[in-house]
Design a protein around this motif. Structure first.
Motif, PDB file in Angstrom:
ATOM      1  N   MET A   1       0.850  -1.201   0.000  1.00 22.52           N
ATOM      2  CA  MET A   1       0.000   0.000   0.000  1.00 22.52           C
ATOM      3  C   MET A   1       0.885   1.251   0.000  1.00 22.52           C
ATOM      4  N   ASN A   2       0.621   2.141  -0.926  1.00 21.08           N
ATOM      5  CA  ASN A   2       1.356   3.395  -1.027  1.00 21.08           C
ATOM      6  C   ASN A   2       0.695   4.433  -0.114  1.00 21.08           C
ATOM      7  N   GLN A   3       1.420   4.856   0.911  1.00 15.92           N
ATOM      8  CA  GLN A   3       0.831   5.772   1.900  1.00 15.92           C
ATOM      9  C   GLN A   3       0.520   7.148   1.342  1.00 15.92           C
ATOM     10  N   SER A   4       0.943   7.438   0.110  1.00 18.18           N
ATOM     11  CA  SER A   4       0.698   8.764  -0.467  1.00 18.18           C
ATOM     12  C   SER A   4      -0.599   8.830  -1.283  1.00 18.18           C
ATOM     13  N   TRP A   5      -1.303   7.713  -1.430  1.00 17.74           N
ATOM     14  CA  TRP A   5      -2.537   7.734  -2.214  1.00 17.74           C
ATOM     15  C   TRP A   5      -3.516   8.729  -1.598  1.00 17.74           C
ATOM     16  N   LEU A   6      -4.138   9.529  -2.451  1.00 21.06           N
ATOM     17  CA  LEU A   6      -4.963  10.630  -1.946  1.00 21.06           C
ATOM     18  C   LEU A   6      -6.237  10.172  -1.249  1.00 21.06           C
ATOM     19  N   GLU A   7      -6.744   8.995  -1.591  1.00 19.42           N
ATOM     20  CA  GLU A   7      -8.007   8.556  -0.985  1.00 19.42           C
ATOM     21  C   GLU A   7      -7.849   8.031   0.440  1.00 19.42           C
ATOM     22  N   LEU A   8      -6.617   7.737   0.866  1.00 17.27           N
ATOM     23  CA  LEU A   8      -6.423   7.079   2.157  1.00 17.27           C
ATOM     24  C   LEU A   8      -6.649   8.018   3.338  1.00 17.27           C
ATOM     25  N   LEU A 228     -17.467  13.330  13.688  1.00 22.45           N
ATOM     26  CA  LEU A 228     -18.391  12.262  14.058  1.00 22.45           C
ATOM     27  C   LEU A 228     -17.709  10.899  14.123  1.00 22.45           C
ATOM     28  N   THR A 229     -16.726  10.666  13.247  1.00 28.74           N
ATOM     29  CA  THR A 229     -16.102   9.341  13.145  1.00 28.74           C
ATOM     30  C   THR A 229     -14.763   9.222  13.850  1.00 28.74           C
ATOM     31  N   GLY A 230     -14.062  10.341  14.008  1.00 34.67           N
ATOM     32  CA  GLY A 230     -12.715  10.296  14.562  1.00 34.67           C
ATOM     33  C   GLY A 230     -11.644  10.007  13.529  1.00 34.67           C
ATOM     34  N   PHE A 231     -12.024   9.819  12.257  1.00 29.24           N
ATOM     35  CA  PHE A 231     -11.045   9.593  11.202  1.00 29.24           C
ATOM     36  C   PHE A 231     -10.600  10.915  10.587  1.00 29.24           C
ATOM     37  N   ASP A 232      -9.386  10.940  10.083  1.00 30.89           N
ATOM     38  CA  ASP A 232      -8.821  12.106   9.404  1.00 30.89           C
ATOM     39  C   ASP A 232      -8.720  11.762   7.926  1.00 30.89           C
ATOM     40  N   PHE A 233      -9.579  12.351   7.104  1.00 30.30           N
ATOM     41  CA  PHE A 233      -9.647  12.011   5.695  1.00 30.30           C
ATOM     42  C   PHE A 233      -8.726  12.908   4.856  1.00 30.30           C
ATOM     43  N   PHE A 234      -8.291  12.355   3.732  1.00 25.03           N
ATOM     44  CA  PHE A 234      -7.508  13.068   2.722  1.00 25.03           C
ATOM     45  C   PHE A 234      -6.256  13.717   3.333  1.00 25.03           C
ATOM     46  N   VAL A 235      -5.578  12.958   4.169  1.00 28.23           N
ATOM     47  CA  VAL A 235      -4.409  13.474   4.895  1.00 28.23           C
ATOM     48  C   VAL A 235      -3.225  13.740   3.981  1.00 28.23           C
ATOM     49  N   ASN A 236      -3.246  13.193   2.765  1.00 26.04           N
ATOM     50  CA  ASN A 236      -2.110  13.373   1.868  1.00 26.04           C
ATOM     51  C   ASN A 236      -2.217  14.608   0.985  1.00 26.04           C
ATOM     52  N   LEU A 237      -3.276  15.382   1.160  1.00 27.84           N
ATOM     53  CA  LEU A 237      -3.318  16.702   0.539  1.00 27.84           C
ATOM     54  C   LEU A 237      -2.361  17.643   1.275  1.00 27.84           C
ATOM     55  N   PRO A 238      -1.802  18.631   0.589  1.00 30.18           N
ATOM     56  CA  PRO A 238      -1.067  19.679   1.314  1.00 30.18           C
ATOM     57  C   PRO A 238      -1.980  20.318   2.362  1.00 30.18           C
ATOM     58  N   ASP A 239      -1.457  20.590   3.539  1.00 31.00           N
ATOM     59  CA  ASP A 239      -2.282  21.020   4.675  1.00 31.00           C
ATOM     60  C   ASP A 239      -3.154  22.235   4.365  1.00 31.00           C
ATOM     61  N   THR A 240      -2.583  23.243   3.722  1.00 31.89           N
ATOM     62  CA  THR A 240      -3.363  24.457   3.468  1.00 31.89           C
ATOM     63  C   THR A 240      -4.518  24.175   2.516  1.00 31.89           C
ATOM     64  N   ILE A 241      -4.301  23.298   1.536  1.00 28.10           N
ATOM     65  CA  ILE A 241      -5.357  22.930   0.596  1.00 28.10           C
ATOM     66  C   ILE A 241      -6.407  22.083   1.302  1.00 28.10           C
TER      67      ILE A 241
END
Length: 257
Positions: A1-8, A228-241
């Protein structure tokens, strides 16, 4: 699994969780966080593009070969066989068949028991949820990828919801029923070097019940679903974006991005 995938989402797991990624040769299909204690994928994340859609339905229900049979609910021999009110619990896909119907290997992997959860059929699985899945496919960018995470929640962060359990007809194990279903979606724009320069996101949050209205009434921001879920989505986007994009709760704004 590539940790940089945007959907993860952010890689959160505990002792009962299994993270797996499925492929057709080198092409990734989906990644999921499977909770052995609830027999459910808490999230299923995948890239969505036109080439994998547009085929016919498969229905090759199967156990997941990567996990023990004892860690799955037996729904490959038949559905749950349990009524809820005036309807039934269907085998609800997290990654829909229709999102992979033009690729036989990927489509078969959507029928693994670990990609299925009990879902009210009438006016949910066969109604508002199915309509949302179709709308998501229609939102795929013409020359790019739509990134999708679909999941279930039994209890919200800090919540004390009651979780219903059912007895499936082909299994001796009790099966918890999700209290909530959600989707979060991401589109991006890139520069000539392939770097993300801007993004748009949207979320959809549903209590697990019957509906008579439209899916767009349940559009929320990704920020809200994270709370609501406690998950952090789309973490591989640049932070400001990411910080800007995840505030959007308007479906039309997302469609037009």
């Amino acid at each position: 699994m590539n940790q940089s995938w945007l959907e993860l989402p952010g890689n959160q797991k505990d002792a009962d969780d299994y993270i797996g990624t499925y492929y057709d040769n080198r092409d990734r299909n989906y990644t999921h966080l499977y909770d052995r204690s609830t027999y459910a994928s808490l999230w299923t994340a995948y890239p969505l593009y036109k080439d994998t859609t547009g085929g016919s339905r498969d229905e090759s229900w199967a156990k997941n070969p990567n996990l023990k049979e004892s860690e799955q609910i037996n729904i490959w021999k038949g559905s749950y066989g349990v009524n809820v009110g005036s309807t039934i619990y269907a085998r609800g896909h997290l990654l829909p068949d229709g999102d992979r119907s033009n690729n036989a290997t990927m489509q078969e992997q959507t029928y693994y028991a670990t990609n299925l959860v009990p879902q009210i059929q009438d006016k949910f699985n066969g109604g508002i949820w199915n309509n949302l899945e179709s709308a998501v496919r229609n939102a795929i960018p013409a020359s790019d990828t739509l990134y999708v995470t679909t999941g279930v929640t039994f209890k919200t962060v800090g919540g004390n919801e009651t979780v219903t359990t059912i007895q499936p007809q082909h299994d001796t194990k009790k099966c918890p029923v999700p209290n909530y279903f959600y989707k979060v979606l991401l589109k991006v724009k890139r520069n000539s070097n392939g770097e993300v320069t801007s993004a748009s996101t949207i979320g959809f949050w549903f209590e697990h019940r019957q509906y008579d209205d439209k899916y767009n009434n349940y559009a929320v921001s990704v920020d809200e679903i994270e709370e609501l879920t406690g998950f952090d989505f789309f973490v591989n986007l640049p932070d400001t974006i990411e910080n800007t994009a995840e505030k959007n709760s308007n479906w039309t704004t997302f469609q037009n991005f």
